[in-house]
Design an enzyme around this catalytic site. Structure first.
Site, PDB file in Angstrom:
ATOM      1  N   ASN A 171       0.812  -1.224   0.000  1.00  0.00           N
ATOM      2  CA  ASN A 171       0.000   0.000   0.000  1.00  0.00           C
ATOM      3  C   ASN A 171       0.847   1.277   0.000  1.00  0.00           C
ATOM      4  OD1 ASN A 171      -2.439   1.791   0.951  1.00  0.00           O
ATOM      5  ND2 ASN A 171      -0.881   2.013   2.547  1.00  0.00           N
ATOM      6  N   TYR A 178       3.646   9.133 -11.187  1.00  0.00           N
ATOM      7  CA  TYR A 178       2.662   8.338 -10.429  1.00  0.00           C
ATOM      8  C   TYR A 178       1.905   7.408 -11.381  1.00  0.00           C
ATOM      9  CZ  TYR A 178      -1.158   7.611  -7.028  1.00  0.00           C
ATOM     10  OH  TYR A 178      -2.078   7.071  -6.152  1.00  0.00           O
ATOM     11  N   LYS A 206       1.804   3.370 -11.175  1.00  0.00           N
ATOM     12  CA  LYS A 206       0.568   2.622 -10.900  1.00  0.00           C
ATOM     13  C   LYS A 206       0.199   1.716 -12.071  1.00  0.00           C
ATOM     14  CE  LYS A 206      -0.027   4.118  -6.743  1.00  0.00           C
ATOM     15  NZ  LYS A 206      -0.022   3.213  -5.596  1.00  0.00           N
TER      16      LYS A 206
HETATM   17  P1  NDP Z   1      -0.827   8.471   2.651  1.00  0.00           P
HETATM   18  O1  NDP Z   1       0.132   9.520   2.199  1.00  0.00           O
HETATM   19  O2  NDP Z   1      -1.731   8.747   3.800  1.00  0.00           O
HETATM   20  O3  NDP Z   1      -0.059   7.106   2.956  1.00  0.00           O
HETATM   21  C1  NDP Z   1       1.064   6.688   2.303  1.00  0.00           C
HETATM   22  C2  NDP Z   1       1.795   5.743   3.224  1.00  0.00           C
HETATM   23  O4  NDP Z   1       2.958   5.243   2.557  1.00  0.00           O
HETATM   24  C3  NDP Z   1       2.248   6.435   4.500  1.00  0.00           C
HETATM   25  O5  NDP Z   1       1.805   5.679   5.625  1.00  0.00           O
HETATM   26  C4  NDP Z   1       3.761   6.406   4.394  1.00  0.00           C
HETATM   27  O6  NDP Z   1       4.342   6.175   5.662  1.00  0.00           O
HETATM   28  C5  NDP Z   1       4.024   5.227   3.483  1.00  0.00           C
HETATM   29  N1  NDP Z   1       5.302   5.385   2.777  1.00  0.00           N
HETATM   30  C6  NDP Z   1       5.587   6.261   1.790  1.00  0.00           C
HETATM   31  N2  NDP Z   1       6.876   6.126   1.430  1.00  0.00           N
HETATM   32  C7  NDP Z   1       7.418   5.158   2.201  1.00  0.00           C
HETATM   33  C8  NDP Z   1       8.707   4.577   2.321  1.00  0.00           C
HETATM   34  N3  NDP Z   1       9.728   4.990   1.563  1.00  0.00           N
HETATM   35  N4  NDP Z   1       8.896   3.604   3.225  1.00  0.00           N
HETATM   36  C9  NDP Z   1       7.888   3.186   4.027  1.00  0.00           C
HETATM   37  N5  NDP Z   1       6.648   3.700   3.967  1.00  0.00           N
HETATM   38  C10 NDP Z   1       6.411   4.675   3.066  1.00  0.00           C
HETATM   39  O7  NDP Z   1      -1.660   8.108   1.330  1.00  0.00           O
HETATM   40  P2  NDP Z   1      -2.950   7.208   1.071  1.00  0.00           P
HETATM   41  O8  NDP Z   1      -3.356   6.460   2.270  1.00  0.00           O
HETATM   42  O9  NDP Z   1      -3.916   8.074   0.370  1.00  0.00           O
HETATM   43  O10 NDP Z   1      -2.349   6.204  -0.030  1.00  0.00           O
HETATM   44  C11 NDP Z   1      -2.102   4.832   0.216  1.00  0.00           C
HETATM   45  C12 NDP Z   1      -1.966   4.135  -1.137  1.00  0.00           C
HETATM   46  O11 NDP Z   1      -3.193   4.270  -1.853  1.00  0.00           O
HETATM   47  C13 NDP Z   1      -0.880   4.724  -2.035  1.00  0.00           C
HETATM   48  O12 NDP Z   1      -0.236   3.678  -2.746  1.00  0.00           O
HETATM   49  C14 NDP Z   1      -1.668   5.592  -2.993  1.00  0.00           C
HETATM   50  O13 NDP Z   1      -1.006   5.769  -4.201  1.00  0.00           O
HETATM   51  C15 NDP Z   1      -2.931   4.780  -3.138  1.00  0.00           C
HETATM   52  N6  NDP Z   1      -4.075   5.531  -3.617  1.00  0.00           N
HETATM   53  C16 NDP Z   1      -4.650   6.550  -2.887  1.00  0.00           C
HETATM   54  C17 NDP Z   1      -5.762   7.216  -3.387  1.00  0.00           C
HETATM   55  C18 NDP Z   1      -6.452   8.310  -2.639  1.00  0.00           C
HETATM   56  O14 NDP Z   1      -7.390   8.895  -3.195  1.00  0.00           O
HETATM   57  N7  NDP Z   1      -6.068   8.612  -1.409  1.00  0.00           N
HETATM   58  C19 NDP Z   1      -6.319   6.897  -4.687  1.00  0.00           C
HETATM   59  C20 NDP Z   1      -5.647   5.830  -5.361  1.00  0.00           C
HETATM   60  C21 NDP Z   1      -4.580   5.188  -4.832  1.00  0.00           C
HETATM   61  P3  NDP Z   1       5.489   7.162   6.302  1.00  0.00           P
HETATM   62  O15 NDP Z   1       5.047   8.553   6.044  1.00  0.00           O
HETATM   63  O16 NDP Z   1       5.514   6.740   7.728  1.00  0.00           O
HETATM   64  O17 NDP Z   1       6.736   6.776   5.577  1.00  0.00           O
END
Ligand code: NDP
Length: 250
Positions: A88, A153, A157
């Protein structure tokens, strides 16, 4: 022996916030011990405090690809058989196509594709030994149709959807189901960054979403739970839009 969903162990990357947090919540409600991986220890600790002992926070930067094999070894010996992996964690960059630098492009690919690949490979090795597992990848509407200003992005994806199919054909004969959820526009920090200062984009999103609203993170949590459990035991290689109809909207 009947299949059982008892005592499962899951890894959810990015489980400390947004969609990952909602997936973690659903898993824990169903007694699945859930390891959440992220970089921000405060977010991970807050999730642990909220969910209790079934939530296992692990601070790790998934961009450190070379550390992933050791990480999975360590988690397997500490917690046992990994049944579910949810890829995720992801990052976005909203910028005009012609302004995106090579470095910015590669950064998105590193987190969203290369880290997902390395982690899936290491977890799959363990799942193959057990002859069973479920991997769930998270893509986006950016891989269903053309979205402006998110070139890196979109590349990442689209790769995830292709990789889901490729992984499903190689791993399903070994007992591992591989599926993908394509979320529509879900109310999280990530979508707020992309939509809140862009009224036109937000109106367009809503106008082409037949259900007329953004989704909740828990909507993705429900879909992930279904795909993770034995109730989906004959489902592999699918890309499931959870989007209020956005991908078919006019
Ligand atoms: P958030 O930004 O809330 O969450 C992203 C998460 O990814 C964070 O918890 C972050 O943790 C983690 N993360 C990012 N980079 C790293 C890294 N290098 N190592 C470890 N952890 C990492 O976004 P969303 O919850 O919205 O998104 C979650 C997923 O859903 C993503 O893949 C996004 O592309 C996808 N998505 C979201 C949509 C939306 O409308 N929100 C729509 C379509 C897809 P930390 O900051 O602790 O590193």
């Amino acid at each position: 022996m009947p299949n059982t969903d008892q005592n499962k162990l899951a890894i959810v990357t990015g489980g400390g916030s947004g969609i990952g947090l909602a997936i973690t919540e659903k898993f824990i409600e169903h007694d699945i011990t859930t390891i959440i991986i992220g970089r921000d220890e405060k977010k991970l600790e807050a999730a642990k405090n909220r969910f209790g002992k079934l939530c296992k926070p692990v601070a790790f930067d998934l961009n450190e690809l070379s550390g992933i094999p050791d990480l999975i070894e360590k988690l397997s010996s500490e917690f046992g058989q990994i049944n579910i992996l949810v890829n995720n964690a992801g990052i976005n960059l909203k910028k005009e196509f012609t302004e995106v630098t090579d470095k910015e492009f590669q950064k998105i690919i590193l987190t969203n594709v290369s880290a997902m690949f390395a982690l899936s490979r290491e977890v799959s090795k363990k799942m193959i030994q057990n002859g069973k597992g479920s991997i769930i990848n998270i893509s986006s509407m950016a891989s269903q149709y053309g979205l402006p200003k998110v070139i890196a992005y979109t590349a990442s994806k689209s790769a995830i959807e292709g990789m889901t199919r490729a992984m499903a054909v190689e791993l399903s004969p070994k007992g591992i189901r591989v599926n993908c959820i394509a979320p529509g526009f879900i109310a999280t920090d990530m979508s707020a960054k992309a939509l809140n200062n862009d009224k036109e984009r937000k109106e367009r999103v809503l106008s082409r979403t037949p259900m007329g609203m953004l989704g909740e993170p828990s909507d993705i949590g429900d879909a992930a739970l279904f795909l993770a459990m034995d109730s989906a035991k004959y489902i592999t290689g699918v890309i499931l839009p959870v989007d209020g109809g956005n991908s078919v909207g006019f």
